[in-house]
Design a protein around this motif. Sequence first.
Motif, short mmCIF file in Angstrom:
data_model
loop_
_atom_site.label_atom_id
_atom_site.label_comp_id
_atom_site.label_asym_id
_atom_site.label_seq_id
_atom_site.Cartn_x
_atom_site.Cartn_y
_atom_site.Cartn_z
N VAL A 122 -40.02 0.30 11.72
CA VAL A 122 -39.01 0.13 10.68
C VAL A 122 -38.56 -1.33 10.62
N TYR A 123 -38.06 -1.71 9.47
CA TYR A 123 -37.42 -3.00 9.30
C TYR A 123 -35.97 -2.84 9.74
N TYR A 124 -35.47 -3.80 10.53
CA TYR A 124 -34.06 -3.76 10.92
C TYR A 124 -33.55 -5.17 11.14
N ASN A 125 -32.22 -5.33 11.05
CA ASN A 125 -31.58 -6.63 11.22
C ASN A 125 -31.05 -6.85 12.63
N TYR A 126 -30.63 -5.75 13.28
CA TYR A 126 -30.09 -5.89 14.62
C TYR A 126 -30.20 -4.57 15.39
#
Length: 179
Positions: free
Chosen positions: A106-110
């Motif tokens: 998955v794409y995630y920021n943090y």
Amino acid sequence: MQEKKSLDLQLIELKEFIKKNPYWIYEYINSEVLKSVGTLNPNYYVKLIEDIFVKQTNIKTAEQNINPNILPYFIFTQLFEKGKMDYTSLRAETIDFTTINKESKVYYNYAKFSLKEGTFYIELMQTKIGGMPIDEDIVKFTKKIPVKSSGLEEFIKKNKDIASNDIFKKIKEDIDNIL
């Protein structure tokens, strides 16, 4: 005032425990806590201990009784005083999340770390942006790791006789210098 004193005493006891067992705490984190997630760099481990137990003035232990067995999980909940670490900071020099990244896809920021009801949670989060019709950031993936109530102490007893190596010596020396 009594609650503050017990918190101070709890922190003193944790620091003493860390000083006695710095390498085994580090090994336990990598072999048990992050076993199916990634690896913690030894230099970053020392930096975390310094940031949390020397530099940080507001350690959030009030909600939890942090004993030595909870400590390896608790450290992550104190990252940057919020229990969060940006995706761009997760790399070989800090915490290598290659394993969880392969699993989650998955794409995630943090990454957000928390302890709830005997479970350590690692949540990969996407930041809420602009006109999104939601109130909070989005949980993209969750990894639940059961907290072993006497895991660290058992690990130390089992591994105490392991011959020291260069990493052992460096961690011990660095922790002695900061605590």
